[in-house]
Design a protein around this motif. Structure first.
Motif, PDB file in Angstrom:
ATOM      1  N   MET A  27       0.898  -1.638  -0.134  1.00 44.36           N
ATOM      2  CA  MET A  27      -0.042  -0.281   0.099  1.00 44.36           C
ATOM      3  C   MET A  27       1.075   1.420  -0.382  1.00 44.36           C
ATOM      4  SD  MET A  27      -3.037   1.068   2.494  1.00 44.36           S
ATOM      5  CE  MET A  27      -3.609  -0.186   3.091  1.00 44.36           C
ATOM      6  N   ASP A  28       0.740   2.031  -1.631  1.00 46.90           N
ATOM      7  CA  ASP A  28       1.509   3.453  -0.858  1.00 46.90           C
ATOM      8  C   ASP A  28       0.749   4.463  -0.204  1.00 46.90           C
ATOM      9  OD1 ASP A  28       3.263   2.349  -2.768  1.00 46.90           O
ATOM     10  OD2 ASP A  28       2.019   3.506  -4.363  1.00 46.90           O
ATOM     11  N   LYS A  29      -0.553   4.770  -0.040  1.00 40.29           N
ATOM     12  CA  LYS A  29      -0.298   5.363   1.013  1.00 40.29           C
ATOM     13  C   LYS A  29      -1.603   4.826   3.036  1.00 40.29           C
ATOM     14  CE  LYS A  29      -3.900   9.690   1.696  1.00 40.29           C
ATOM     15  NZ  LYS A  29      -4.817   9.915   0.816  1.00 40.29           N
ATOM     16  N   LYS A  30      -0.765   4.837   4.155  1.00 31.77           N
ATOM     17  CA  LYS A  30      -1.579   5.009   4.999  1.00 31.77           C
ATOM     18  C   LYS A  30      -1.564   6.095   5.767  1.00 31.77           C
ATOM     19  CE  LYS A  30       1.156   0.474   5.637  1.00 31.77           C
ATOM     20  NZ  LYS A  30       1.660  -0.380   6.345  1.00 31.77           N
ATOM     21  N   ARG A  31      -3.005   6.130   6.922  1.00 25.52           N
ATOM     22  CA  ARG A  31      -3.008   7.022   7.977  1.00 25.52           C
ATOM     23  C   ARG A  31      -2.734   6.079   8.877  1.00 25.52           C
ATOM     24  NH1 ARG A  31      -8.187  10.631   7.951  1.00 25.52           N
ATOM     25  NH2 ARG A  31      -7.062  11.336   6.951  1.00 25.52           N
ATOM     26  N   ILE A  32      -1.977   7.056   9.763  1.00 29.05           N
ATOM     27  CA  ILE A  32      -0.980   6.003  11.462  1.00 29.05           C
ATOM     28  C   ILE A  32      -1.557   7.271  12.484  1.00 29.05           C
ATOM     29  CG2 ILE A  32       0.358   5.244   9.813  1.00 29.05           C
ATOM     30  CD1 ILE A  32       2.490   6.676  11.792  1.00 29.05           C
ATOM     31  N   ALA A  33      -2.263   6.898  13.533  1.00 24.97           N
ATOM     32  CA  ALA A  33      -2.934   7.918  14.365  1.00 24.97           C
ATOM     33  C   ALA A  33      -1.692   7.450  15.551  1.00 24.97           C
ATOM     34  CB  ALA A  33      -4.135   6.930  15.180  1.00 24.97           C
ATOM     35  N   VAL A  34      -0.982   8.365  16.227  1.00 25.50           N
ATOM     36  CA  VAL A  34      -0.138   8.477  17.674  1.00 25.50           C
ATOM     37  C   VAL A  34      -0.890   9.123  18.484  1.00 25.50           C
ATOM     38  CG1 VAL A  34       1.702   9.080  18.614  1.00 25.50           C
ATOM     39  CG2 VAL A  34       1.424   8.414  15.640  1.00 25.50           C
ATOM     40  N   PRO A  35      -1.335   8.280  20.087  1.00 24.47           N
ATOM     41  CA  PRO A  35      -1.839   9.330  20.841  1.00 24.47           C
ATOM     42  C   PRO A  35      -1.041   9.936  21.074  1.00 24.47           C
ATOM     43  CG  PRO A  35      -1.464   6.709  21.028  1.00 24.47           C
ATOM     44  CD  PRO A  35      -0.674   7.374  20.516  1.00 24.47           C
ATOM     45  N   THR A  91      -2.457  12.240  16.644  1.00 26.05           N
ATOM     46  CA  THR A  91      -2.552  12.995  15.548  1.00 26.05           C
ATOM     47  C   THR A  91      -2.779  11.988  14.224  1.00 26.05           C
ATOM     48  OG1 THR A  91      -0.787  14.455  17.218  1.00 26.05           O
ATOM     49  CG2 THR A  91       0.381  14.259  14.437  1.00 26.05           C
ATOM     50  N   LEU A  92      -3.148  12.524  13.494  1.00 25.73           N
ATOM     51  CA  LEU A  92      -3.407  11.498  12.163  1.00 25.73           C
ATOM     52  C   LEU A  92      -2.225  11.849  10.857  1.00 25.73           C
ATOM     53  CD1 LEU A  92      -7.177  11.416  12.197  1.00 25.73           C
ATOM     54  CD2 LEU A  92      -5.499  10.267  13.450  1.00 25.73           C
ATOM     55  N   VAL A  93      -1.303  10.954  10.944  1.00 25.76           N
ATOM     56  CA  VAL A  93      -0.339  11.769   9.603  1.00 25.76           C
ATOM     57  C   VAL A  93      -0.567  10.334   8.606  1.00 25.76           C
ATOM     58  CG1 VAL A  93       1.795  11.217   9.457  1.00 25.76           C
ATOM     59  CG2 VAL A  93       0.884  11.670  11.718  1.00 25.76           C
ATOM     60  N   ASP A  94      -1.144  10.721   7.494  1.00 26.71           N
ATOM     61  CA  ASP A  94      -0.671  10.460   6.218  1.00 26.71           C
ATOM     62  C   ASP A  94       0.385  10.597   5.362  1.00 26.71           C
ATOM     63  OD1 ASP A  94      -3.570  10.701   6.445  1.00 26.71           O
ATOM     64  OD2 ASP A  94      -4.071  11.801   4.693  1.00 26.71           O
ATOM     65  N   ILE A  95       0.657   8.995   4.998  1.00 24.67           N
ATOM     66  CA  ILE A  95       1.741   9.078   4.799  1.00 24.67           C
ATOM     67  C   ILE A  95       1.227   8.316   3.144  1.00 24.67           C
ATOM     68  CG2 ILE A  95       3.729   7.532   4.898  1.00 24.67           C
ATOM     69  CD1 ILE A  95       3.507   7.128   7.712  1.00 24.67           C
ATOM     70  N   MET A 112     -13.181   0.602  23.654  1.00 25.75           N
ATOM     71  CA  MET A 112     -13.770   0.601  22.605  1.00 25.75           C
ATOM     72  C   MET A 112     -13.905   1.510  21.769  1.00 25.75           C
ATOM     73  SD  MET A 112     -12.628  -2.723  21.800  1.00 25.75           S
ATOM     74  CE  MET A 112     -13.631  -2.917  20.204  1.00 25.75           C
ATOM     75  N   GLY A 113     -13.860   2.782  21.981  1.00 27.22           N
ATOM     76  CA  GLY A 113     -14.644   4.034  22.034  1.00 27.22           C
ATOM     77  C   GLY A 113     -13.567   4.446  20.682  1.00 27.22           C
ATOM     78  N   PRO A 114     -11.976   4.423  21.068  1.00 25.66           N
ATOM     79  CA  PRO A 114     -11.119   5.212  20.895  1.00 25.66           C
ATOM     80  C   PRO A 114     -10.821   4.276  18.841  1.00 25.66           C
ATOM     81  CG  PRO A 114     -10.031   5.066  22.628  1.00 25.66           C
ATOM     82  CD  PRO A 114     -11.551   4.275  22.824  1.00 25.66           C
ATOM     83  N   VAL A 115     -10.829   3.286  19.200  1.00 30.76           N
ATOM     84  CA  VAL A 115     -11.338   1.937  18.520  1.00 30.76           C
ATOM     85  C   VAL A 115     -11.951   2.212  17.268  1.00 30.76           C
ATOM     86  CG1 VAL A 115     -11.159  -0.506  17.665  1.00 30.76           C
ATOM     87  CG2 VAL A 115     -10.501   0.185  19.309  1.00 30.76           C
ATOM     88  N   HIS A 116     -13.543   2.511  17.096  1.00 28.28           N
ATOM     89  CA  HIS A 116     -14.273   2.651  16.157  1.00 28.28           C
ATOM     90  C   HIS A 116     -14.006   4.291  15.755  1.00 28.28           C
ATOM     91  CE1 HIS A 116     -16.056  -0.248  17.584  1.00 28.28           C
ATOM     92  NE2 HIS A 116     -16.481   0.000  18.686  1.00 28.28           N
ATOM     93  N   LEU A 117     -13.744   5.111  16.890  1.00 28.10           N
ATOM     94  CA  LEU A 117     -13.195   6.226  16.310  1.00 28.10           C
ATOM     95  C   LEU A 117     -12.372   6.312  14.811  1.00 28.10           C
ATOM     96  CD1 LEU A 117     -13.549   9.507  16.691  1.00 28.10           C
ATOM     97  CD2 LEU A 117     -11.677   9.538  18.723  1.00 28.10           C
ATOM     98  N   LEU A 118     -11.069   6.130  15.713  1.00 28.41           N
ATOM     99  CA  LEU A 118      -9.703   6.029  14.658  1.00 28.41           C
ATOM    100  C   LEU A 118      -9.921   4.671  13.332  1.00 28.41           C
ATOM    101  CD1 LEU A 118      -6.910   5.374  16.589  1.00 28.41           C
ATOM    102  CD2 LEU A 118      -7.485   7.524  16.427  1.00 28.41           C
ATOM    103  N   HIS A 120     -11.814   7.367  11.312  1.00 31.62           N
ATOM    104  CA  HIS A 120     -11.350   8.170  10.044  1.00 31.62           C
ATOM    105  C   HIS A 120     -10.262   7.425   9.448  1.00 31.62           C
ATOM    106  CE1 HIS A 120     -13.186  10.859  13.319  1.00 31.62           C
ATOM    107  NE2 HIS A 120     -13.744  11.521  12.336  1.00 31.62           N
ATOM    108  N   GLY A 121     -10.265   6.767   8.577  1.00 31.35           N
ATOM    109  CA  GLY A 121      -9.503   5.877   8.184  1.00 31.35           C
ATOM    110  C   GLY A 121      -8.215   5.561   8.445  1.00 31.35           C
ATOM    111  N   VAL A 122      -7.862   5.195   9.360  1.00 32.40           N
ATOM    112  CA  VAL A 122      -6.595   5.080  10.660  1.00 32.40           C
ATOM    113  C   VAL A 122      -6.728   3.385   9.733  1.00 32.40           C
ATOM    114  CG1 VAL A 122      -5.678   4.490  12.696  1.00 32.40           C
ATOM    115  CG2 VAL A 122      -6.816   6.734  12.557  1.00 32.40           C
ATOM    116  N   ASP A 123      -5.142   3.340   9.304  1.00 33.16           N
ATOM    117  CA  ASP A 123      -5.243   1.876   8.878  1.00 33.16           C
ATOM    118  C   ASP A 123      -3.509   1.270  10.000  1.00 33.16           C
ATOM    119  OD1 ASP A 123      -5.916   1.659   6.121  1.00 33.16           O
ATOM    120  OD2 ASP A 123      -3.710   3.498   6.123  1.00 33.16           O
TER     121      ASP A 123
END
Length: 134
Positions: free
Chosen positions: A1-9, A31-35, A57-63, A66-69
């Motif tokens: 995958m050439d594009k990823k979105r990662i989340a950092v608490p 912080t959501l970072v698109d790579i 589980m709230g943060p799991v569903h929230l992320l 928002h398309g987090v990988d």
């Protein structure tokens, strides 16, 4: 995958120059970072939901919404770790003593220096995480 979105608490205010939060469930925001193609292409922040709304589980569903990988954590409980797996979100581990700046963690992620967590690494109880107190 050439594009990823990662989340950092993250601690407020987040962003690349911000500091990571030690526990994802109680962080101020993510912080959501698109790579794309190994480079940072976009940065955004997302306020964390109150821990009572959906429990851990709230943060799991929230992320997921928002398309987090992938997410980079210093510690996580077994239930949310399983929840992320069920949602197809990879959980990567960065020790607490590692970089505190979000940009440095993202660079470690891009360089594939942050291992994926497995269930044996999950926190077993509140306050006991990899031998370190919260």
């Amino acid at each position: 995958m050439d594009k990823k979105r990662i989340a950092v608490p993250s601690n407020h205010p987040g962003g690349l120059t911000g500091e990571r939060s030690e526990h994802f469930g109680h962080c101020d925001l993510f912080t959501l970072v698109d790579i794309e193609h190994g480079k940072i292409s976009a940065v955004d922040t997302l306020i964390n939901e109150a821990h009572g709304a959906g429990g851990c589980m709230g943060p799991v569903h929230l992320l997921r919404q928002h398309g987090v990988d992938a997410i980079v954590v210093a510690g996580i409980g077994a239930r949310p770790l399983q929840g992320f797996a069920e949602q197809g979100i990879n959980v990567h581990f960065a020790v607490r003593q590692a970089e505190q700046r979000i940009e440095d963690l993202v660079r470690d992620f891009i360089a594939d220096r942050l291992p994926r967590m497995d269930p044996s690494q999950a926190c077993q109880a509140h306050g006991k995480c990899h031998g370190h107190a919260h």
